[in-house]
Motif scaffolding. Structure first.
Motif, short mmCIF file in Angstrom:
data_model
loop_
_atom_site.label_atom_id
_atom_site.label_comp_id
_atom_site.label_asym_id
_atom_site.label_seq_id
_atom_site.Cartn_x
_atom_site.Cartn_y
_atom_site.Cartn_z
N ARG A 50 0.82 -1.21 0.00
CA ARG A 50 0.00 0.00 0.00
C ARG A 50 0.85 1.26 0.00
NH1 ARG A 50 -4.99 -1.37 4.01
NH2 ARG A 50 -5.71 0.63 3.25
N MET A 51 2.18 1.08 -0.18
CA MET A 51 3.08 2.25 -0.16
C MET A 51 3.45 2.69 -1.56
SD MET A 51 5.88 1.58 2.69
CE MET A 51 5.43 0.84 4.21
N TYR A 55 8.90 5.48 -1.94
CA TYR A 55 9.05 5.46 -0.49
C TYR A 55 9.46 4.08 -0.01
CZ TYR A 55 7.93 6.59 4.35
OH TYR A 55 8.01 6.82 5.70
N THR A 59 12.87 3.13 2.05
CA THR A 59 12.83 2.70 3.45
C THR A 59 13.17 1.24 3.63
OG1 THR A 59 10.46 2.35 3.20
CG2 THR A 59 11.14 4.38 4.28
N TYR B 254 2.44 -0.85 8.27
CA TYR B 254 2.35 0.60 8.38
C TYR B 254 2.06 1.29 7.05
CZ TYR B 254 7.13 2.11 6.96
OH TYR B 254 8.27 2.41 6.29
N GLY B 255 2.02 0.51 5.97
CA GLY B 255 1.61 1.09 4.69
C GLY B 255 0.23 1.72 4.77
N GLN B 256 -0.68 1.05 5.45
CA GLN B 256 -2.03 1.61 5.54
C GLN B 256 -2.06 2.86 6.41
OE1 GLN B 256 -3.40 -2.19 7.37
NE2 GLN B 256 -4.65 -0.84 8.63
N LEU B 258 0.38 4.97 6.53
CA LEU B 258 0.92 6.01 5.66
C LEU B 258 -0.19 6.56 4.76
CD1 LEU B 258 3.52 7.46 4.81
CD2 LEU B 258 3.88 5.69 3.11
N GLU B 259 -1.05 5.67 4.26
CA GLU B 259 -2.19 6.12 3.45
C GLU B 259 -3.09 7.08 4.23
OE1 GLU B 259 -4.32 2.73 2.07
OE2 GLU B 259 -3.13 2.56 0.24
N GLN B 364 4.45 13.44 4.14
CA GLN B 364 5.32 12.37 4.61
C GLN B 364 5.97 11.57 3.48
OE1 GLN B 364 6.11 12.07 7.71
NE2 GLN B 364 7.30 10.19 7.62
N ALA B 365 5.20 11.20 2.46
CA ALA B 365 5.72 10.26 1.47
C ALA B 365 6.20 10.94 0.20
CB ALA B 365 4.65 9.23 1.12
N PRO B 439 11.27 4.59 10.19
CA PRO B 439 10.21 5.22 9.39
C PRO B 439 8.82 4.78 9.86
CG PRO B 439 11.85 4.20 7.97
CD PRO B 439 12.18 3.79 9.35
N VAL B 443 5.84 7.32 11.08
CA VAL B 443 4.51 7.34 10.46
C VAL B 443 3.43 7.07 11.51
CG1 VAL B 443 3.00 6.11 8.87
CG2 VAL B 443 5.28 6.78 8.15
#
Lengths: 93, 701
Positions: A50-51, A55, A59, B254-256, B258-259, B364-365, B439, B443
């Motif tokens: 989902r990134m 990025y 990372t 943590y991708g979600q 970040l969204e 952030q991204a 990171p 986040v």
């Protein structure tokens, strides 16, 4: 003759191969570093999980590649050294 | 396989098993200790007791390991007897490497600067590729004690060694002062002691280790310190991830977050309340600018306004606390014109920074926040400069990493060349555990702040905000600028250092985790300080005293001298740290640039280019150092003022590169000079050529 040991061909080929593999590792290292830093914006057109891909590469991806380079290099160097030393032992009994 | 020249010998394998058992027991002990203190917290132990117990217990453990490993044997003192197995040397290197700045600062930089902060993550991990491919195995193959010793043997003569000693001392000393500063900061946070006492308590812990047992004691303490610091870093990250996403693996979850953060950023950019605050901050900035134009008049006006405020409050019979507050403002206003100008400048910078969208934090991204590759000419130029600087900083930190003497000496301590190579892999693995988590932490803290904190009524703000604001208003401050009683993003100021130290409180974790995090930061600072002090004193005693001044000094006296020097250097560094220079953290980047420019070309060329000789090495090191120092002096804000550089900054910068990355100019310049000077002078002598041959022959260890 022991002090002339370093002039024997197996060591020279050994060193040439060491340099070659090291150069390959460095090229890989530079491509990843440069690519991640320079094209982060362009990479964001894709996604990893989902990134945004830029990025994710900065990372996690790049660090993974760095670790692979080091592990691969250590494995190759061990194999090269073993080859040379067994050849050496075979020659001198 | 059983060939001792290759892989791990039988002895190493047995020793590794013993160590695994010992450190497993130790880790279990640490966990039980934390659980025990957690229970005591529930029973109502006060905060300062828990903090104090943590401080005393951890420093006592480090000191005990130091005491058990005391030695006066030369090989033990300088290189821990060369029997540290790859895994444990990896852990020790990780602790040696990760400083107070890595532990406390990295997540904070990522929180405040977003993508730009990733330059540190990339630089401080990728540098290990250079260590593994170009340096560590070859340095180990020759089996020396210090880095200047390699320079002396490879290039022959006293001069390369002397330049090496001076540069090692310079680079490491800058870095050690910053570490001791960190020790003072954390100890005072953990116990409430004053900063100066904190420095000296922490210093006691450092000294017992390096003083009694040299590299041997430092190695085994660093392993213990690594275990504490990684537990301390990962505990809040995993806990927050469980709370926020229900997954114990933050890396994948943590991708979600970040969204969510990115979505919230879009909302904040258009939020009317945020825009009101920003307009008011702009008014403040304009006001400060007006005052700067005529400082003397502004001082008179300020005094009048403030005393009028006091009178008005007294007449209106306001609460005594408010009157006192106004009186204090009146009394504490700057008295001299210089002080007033500085204060107005600070007000102006602060207001302008906070008037930017999202409180001055880039999304952030978003890579390279400045400018836009598809915008107009100005935006495109800003984007180009931004990414040039990012790449320059990454490369500079990588070269610096590969040239830091205290890290390179760690690879002297492995049992064989092959173990040294494996050890670099383990080092990066253990380091990556923290740098992958940083990171995620940034986040998740941002998610917590954006979704729970912003929009909260001022009288319901959580306790940590008040406590930190009282402790240090430059780290945390809130102010209801638009007077709506709710907290807006632009009204909240969080300093970078607070992100890690306050993460457990922000995530609502028990107090014991807060203390654990502080103890982890202390471990990071102490372990790095240990390694650095030892590197400086060994260079001075082994290379300066023994090799250059008194070559007949017996081994025992050399070790004693090194111990004495540890004490002197540590006290000197503590003294400088206790003066609390402002902007001290900027000097970390300076240390990296200097190391990269001075050592990297001379070390790598010494191994891979047979023709490199003494004249080349000396001139190369000096010109690398010179170019780097010149660029810093002409481009760094503070140094420009010190040296009175009048030329505008714009003309001094090359390709718009920031002074932080001065090493990217210094290192190539050093390499170029090394090549030219070597080719113009006779080739290295037979003894030095033989050394190069030894470097290239397998089986040496």
């Amino acid at each position: 003759m022991d002090d002339r040991k370093h002039d024997r061909p197996p060591t020279q080929t050994y060193w040439r191969r060491v340099c070659l593999w090291t150069l390959l590792g460095l090229v890989l290292w530079f491509c990843v570093t440069f690519g991640v830093s320079w094209w982060a914006h362009a990479l964001d057109a894709w996604k990893v999980g989902r990134m945004p891909a830029g990025y994710w590469w900065a990372t996690q991806g790049a660090i993974g590649v760095y670790l692979l380079i080091i592990v691969g290099h250590a494995w190759l160097m061990d194999r090269l050294e073993r080859e040379v030393l067994t050849e050496d032992d075979a020659r001198h009994g | 396989m059983a060939d001792p020249r290759l892989g791990a010998s039988e002895e190493t394998r047995v020793f590794t098993q013993v160590l695994f058992r010992r450190y497993a027991v130790y880790t279990l002990g640490v966990l039980l200790f934390i659980l025990g203190l957690g229970a005591m917290e529930r029973m109502g132990w006060p905060r300062s007791w828990i903090g104090g117990t943590f401080l005393i217990a951890t420093v006592a453990v480090y000191a005990a390991i130091g005491l058990m490993s005391r030695t006066t044997d030369e090989a033990e003192y300088y290189v821990a007897g060369r029997r540290v197995p790859a895994v444990f040397n990896g852990m020790a290197t990780a602790a040696d490497w990760m400083s107070a700045a890595s532990f406390i600062g990295t997540a904070g930089v990522l929180y405040l600067q977003g993508f730009a902060g990733l330059a540190y993550i990339l630089g401080w991990t990728g540098g290990y590729c250079l260590v593994a491919l170009l340096l560590a195995p070859y340095l180990r193959r020759l089996g020396f004690f210090t880095i200047p010793e390699f320079l002396g043997a490879r290039y022959g003569g006293e001069l390369p060694r002397l330049v090496g000693v001076v540069a090692v001392a310079l680079v490491s000393f800058v870095y050690v002062v910053v570490q001791i500063y960190g020790v003072g900061l954390i100890t005072s946070h953990l116990t409430g002691f004053s900063f100066e006492i904190g420095i000296f308590v922490g210093l006691g812990g450092v000294l017992v280790c390096s003083f009694l047992g040299g590299m041997r004691a430092v190695t085994w303490t660093q392993v213990a310190q690594y275990i504490i610091l990684i537990l301390a870093y990962l505990a809040p990250v995993v806990w927050m991830s469980l709370n926020q996403t229900g997954s114990p693996f933050p890396l994948f979850s943590y991708g979600q977050q970040l969204e969510h953060v990115t979505q919230r950023e879009e909302v904040f950019k258009k939020d009317p309340a945020e825009l009101t605050v920003i307009r008011q901050l702009q008014v403040r900035a304009d006001d400060a600018l007006r005052k700067l134009a005529d400082v003397r008049q502004a001082m008179v006006d300020d005094a009048e306004t403030l005393s009028a405020q006091v009178k008005a409050l007294q007449l209106a019979d306001a609460a005594p606390a408010r009157v006192q507050q106004a009186e204090r403002r009146l009394l504490s206003r700057p008295q001299t014109e210089d002080a007033a100008r500085l204060a107005y400048q600070h007000d102006y910078d602060d207001a302008r920074q906070r008037a930017l969208p999202l409180g001055g934090m880039p999304p952030q991204a978003q890579p390279i926040a400045a400018g836009n590759p598809r915008g107009d000419a100005v935006a495109r130029e800003a984007y180009e400069v931004g990414r040039r600087n990012f790449l320059a900083l990454v490369l500079c930190l990588m070269l610096g990493t590969a040239a830091m003497p205290h890290v390179l000496t760690r690879y002297y301590t492995t049992p064989s060349v092959s173990e040294a190579r494996r050890s670099v892999a383990w080092s990066l693995f253990f380091i990556a555990l923290l740098y992958l988590a940083a990171p995620a932490l940034a986040v998740m803290v941002k998610y917590e702040v954006f979704t729970n904190l912003i929009g909260m009524p001022f009288d319901q703000l959580p306790g940590w905000i008040r406590r930190w604001a009282k402790l240090d208003p430059t780290l945390v401050s809130v102010e209801d600028i638009n007077g709506d009683g709710l907290l807006q993003l632009a009204e909240l100021h969080l300093g970078g250092d607070v992100i890690v130290l306050a993460a457990p409180e922000i995530g609502g974790l028990p107090l014991v985790v807060t203390c654990l995090v502080a103890a982890g930061g202390l471990a990071a600072a102490l372990s790095t300080a240990d390694g650095l002090l030892l590197t400086i004193s060994n260079a001075l005693s082994h290379d300066l005293y023994f090799r250059l001044i008194n070559p007949r000094a017996p081994a025992m006296r050399r070790v004693m001298l090194s111990k004495f020097l540890v004490l002197v250097v540590a006290l000197l560094a503590a003294f400088i740290a206790s003066m609390r220079f402002a902007d001290i953290l900027q000097f970390v980047a300076a240390a990296f640039s200097l190391a990269a420019a001075t050592f990297f070309p001379a070390l790598v060329m010494g191994i891979f280019w047979r023709r490199a000789n003494r004249a080349g090495a000396v001139l190369g090191m000096l010109s690398g150092l010179g170019v780097c120092a010149y660029y810093m002096v002409t481009n760094h804000e503070l140094l420009r003022r010190v040296f009175g550089i009048a030329r505008p900054l714009h003309d001094c910068a090359w390709w718009g590169i920031d002074s932080m990355a001065a090493g990217v100019f210094g290192a190539p310049a050093g390499a170029l000079v090394l090549v030219i000077a070597s080719l113009l002078t006779p080739p290295p002598r037979p003894a030095e050529q033989a050394l190069v041959d030894r470097l290239r022959t397998p089986g040496w260890s």
